[in-house]
Design a protein around this motif. Sequence first.
Motif, PDB file in Angstrom:
ATOM      1  N   SER A 149       0.675  -1.349   0.097  1.00 51.73           N
ATOM      2  CA  SER A 149      -0.112   0.164   0.019  1.00 51.73           C
ATOM      3  C   SER A 149       0.859   1.492  -0.058  1.00 51.73           C
ATOM      4  O   SER A 149       0.392   2.269  -0.589  1.00 51.73           O
ATOM      5  CB  SER A 149      -1.098   0.234   1.022  1.00 51.73           C
ATOM      6  OG  SER A 149      -1.901  -1.241   1.208  1.00 51.73           O
ATOM      7  N   LEU A 150       1.980   1.211   0.513  1.00 49.60           N
ATOM      8  CA  LEU A 150       2.950   2.108   0.846  1.00 49.60           C
ATOM      9  C   LEU A 150       3.526   2.702  -0.666  1.00 49.60           C
ATOM     10  O   LEU A 150       3.503   3.935  -1.067  1.00 49.60           O
ATOM     11  CB  LEU A 150       4.029   2.214   1.585  1.00 49.60           C
ATOM     12  CG  LEU A 150       4.841   3.036   2.176  1.00 49.60           C
ATOM     13  CD1 LEU A 150       4.012   4.079   3.185  1.00 49.60           C
ATOM     14  CD2 LEU A 150       6.126   2.745   2.822  1.00 49.60           C
ATOM     15  N   ILE A 151       3.915   1.670  -1.499  1.00 47.29           N
ATOM     16  CA  ILE A 151       4.389   1.829  -2.867  1.00 47.29           C
ATOM     17  C   ILE A 151       3.325   2.361  -3.815  1.00 47.29           C
ATOM     18  O   ILE A 151       3.547   3.145  -4.435  1.00 47.29           O
ATOM     19  CB  ILE A 151       4.874   0.569  -3.331  1.00 47.29           C
ATOM     20  CG1 ILE A 151       6.373   0.169  -2.510  1.00 47.29           C
ATOM     21  CG2 ILE A 151       5.480   0.671  -4.708  1.00 47.29           C
ATOM     22  CD1 ILE A 151       6.895  -1.334  -2.595  1.00 47.29           C
TER      23      ILE A 151
ATOM     24  N   LEU B 120      14.940   5.128  -0.122  1.00 49.61           N
ATOM     25  CA  LEU B 120      15.806   3.802  -0.335  1.00 49.61           C
ATOM     26  C   LEU B 120      15.414   3.320  -1.718  1.00 49.61           C
ATOM     27  O   LEU B 120      16.374   2.983  -2.443  1.00 49.61           O
ATOM     28  CB  LEU B 120      15.579   2.695   0.693  1.00 49.61           C
ATOM     29  CG  LEU B 120      16.399   3.076   2.162  1.00 49.61           C
ATOM     30  CD1 LEU B 120      15.795   2.177   3.044  1.00 49.61           C
ATOM     31  CD2 LEU B 120      17.560   3.420   1.912  1.00 49.61           C
ATOM     32  N   LEU B 121      14.061   3.185  -2.054  1.00 51.08           N
ATOM     33  CA  LEU B 121      13.609   2.906  -3.084  1.00 51.08           C
ATOM     34  C   LEU B 121      14.227   3.473  -4.493  1.00 51.08           C
ATOM     35  O   LEU B 121      14.354   3.026  -5.588  1.00 51.08           O
ATOM     36  CB  LEU B 121      12.130   2.706  -3.340  1.00 51.08           C
ATOM     37  CG  LEU B 121      11.139   1.598  -2.577  1.00 51.08           C
ATOM     38  CD1 LEU B 121       9.933   1.808  -2.650  1.00 51.08           C
ATOM     39  CD2 LEU B 121      11.758   0.163  -3.085  1.00 51.08           C
ATOM     40  N   HIS B 122      14.268   4.877  -4.303  1.00 56.01           N
ATOM     41  CA  HIS B 122      14.439   5.662  -5.221  1.00 56.01           C
ATOM     42  C   HIS B 122      16.137   5.822  -5.491  1.00 56.01           C
ATOM     43  O   HIS B 122      16.328   6.204  -6.589  1.00 56.01           O
ATOM     44  CB  HIS B 122      13.896   7.276  -5.072  1.00 56.01           C
ATOM     45  CG  HIS B 122      12.455   7.189  -5.255  1.00 56.01           C
ATOM     46  ND1 HIS B 122      11.707   7.282  -4.171  1.00 56.01           N
ATOM     47  CD2 HIS B 122      11.647   7.451  -6.443  1.00 56.01           C
ATOM     48  CE1 HIS B 122      10.284   7.392  -4.724  1.00 56.01           C
ATOM     49  NE2 HIS B 122      10.273   7.326  -6.147  1.00 56.01           N
ATOM     50  N   GLU B 123      16.962   5.757  -4.384  1.00 54.58           N
ATOM     51  CA  GLU B 123      18.227   6.091  -4.358  1.00 54.58           C
ATOM     52  C   GLU B 123      19.186   4.707  -4.711  1.00 54.58           C
ATOM     53  O   GLU B 123      20.073   4.618  -5.200  1.00 54.58           O
ATOM     54  CB  GLU B 123      18.672   6.618  -3.031  1.00 54.58           C
ATOM     55  CG  GLU B 123      18.257   7.965  -2.954  1.00 54.58           C
ATOM     56  CD  GLU B 123      18.834   8.558  -1.753  1.00 54.58           C
ATOM     57  OE1 GLU B 123      19.460   8.087  -0.739  1.00 54.58           O
ATOM     58  OE2 GLU B 123      18.466   9.761  -1.593  1.00 54.58           O
ATOM     59  N   ASN B 124      18.671   3.413  -4.229  1.00 51.71           N
ATOM     60  CA  ASN B 124      19.429   2.265  -4.204  1.00 51.71           C
ATOM     61  C   ASN B 124      18.812   1.368  -5.327  1.00 51.71           C
ATOM     62  O   ASN B 124      17.879   0.806  -4.819  1.00 51.71           O
ATOM     63  CB  ASN B 124      19.391   1.733  -2.900  1.00 51.71           C
ATOM     64  CG  ASN B 124      20.226   0.474  -2.742  1.00 51.71           C
ATOM     65  OD1 ASN B 124      20.424  -0.334  -3.659  1.00 51.71           O
ATOM     66  ND2 ASN B 124      21.434   0.731  -1.833  1.00 51.71           N
TER      67      ASN B 124
ATOM     68  N   ILE C 100      12.961  -5.366  -3.490  1.00 53.50           N
ATOM     69  CA  ILE C 100      11.294  -5.289  -3.097  1.00 53.50           C
ATOM     70  C   ILE C 100      10.530  -5.627  -4.335  1.00 53.50           C
ATOM     71  O   ILE C 100       9.560  -6.437  -4.070  1.00 53.50           O
ATOM     72  CB  ILE C 100      11.153  -3.698  -2.971  1.00 53.50           C
ATOM     73  CG1 ILE C 100      12.100  -3.295  -1.683  1.00 53.50           C
ATOM     74  CG2 ILE C 100       9.758  -3.504  -2.778  1.00 53.50           C
ATOM     75  CD1 ILE C 100      11.416  -3.957  -0.274  1.00 53.50           C
ATOM     76  N   VAL C 101      10.937  -5.525  -5.593  1.00 54.60           N
ATOM     77  CA  VAL C 101      10.192  -6.110  -6.671  1.00 54.60           C
ATOM     78  C   VAL C 101      10.164  -7.327  -6.486  1.00 54.60           C
ATOM     79  O   VAL C 101       9.203  -8.293  -6.523  1.00 54.60           O
ATOM     80  CB  VAL C 101      10.858  -5.591  -8.047  1.00 54.60           C
ATOM     81  CG1 VAL C 101      10.272  -6.137  -9.293  1.00 54.60           C
ATOM     82  CG2 VAL C 101      10.662  -4.047  -8.196  1.00 54.60           C
TER      83      VAL C 101
END
Length: 228
Positions: free
Chosen positions: A89-91, A119-123, A130-131
């Motif tokens: 839900s967060l994503i 973290l999702l955008h930078e790493n 996560i995917v």
Amino acid sequence: MKLVQPSCALKAKGSQSLFSCLTPEQLEKVQLHTCHFFKKGQPIFQEESVPTGVFCISEGLVKVTKLGSNGKEQILRIAKPGDFVGYKSLIKGGRYRASAIAIEDSSICLIPKAIFMELLHENVAFYQQIVHLLCEVIDNAESKLTDIAYKPVRGRIAEALLLLDKAFEDKEQITLTREDLAGLVGTVKETAIRIISEFKHEKLIEINKRSIKIINPDGLVKISHLYD
């Protein structure tokens, strides 16, 4: 709910691999999370509430549930130490599509939304993990739908007991209510009680009050593989 020492997210079994790709600076940010103690039956978050972050199970077990159109609770999955809940839900954005409730006393860490999204955008490696996690959730959901459609209730309960046995691996017995077991496999409590009684009579399990101990896992495996 009360605060506990903020060190458990990185100590939770299974969570280390998700954080292993972080830089020292990113890891330091994750270590700033807050941790809470939830009593058995206490909600971690509720359906239709606004996400505040990602929850990592450090100790205990959590059921992720959704209310059906008939008002009955359907258990989507059981989260064990090292597992994460609330990230879909967060994503996606918007409100939680399910609830998370402690099914035993649990220590749970909250990684704030801002840190997780950063973290999702930078790493890239973290994003890929996560995917991969999301793909596993989809695969498990598809398998569960297939089982509900084609596998008899006996097979579904046998499979659920084997999965729960792994979730309760640090304990000798499974302590899940009959209502929760029924909600996990998509049946009614009365049917779950009847089949549990049959398994006891067939010497596949032992029952001690509300607890279940598997004594013949091979027998349950055979039943879980039957589709007719």
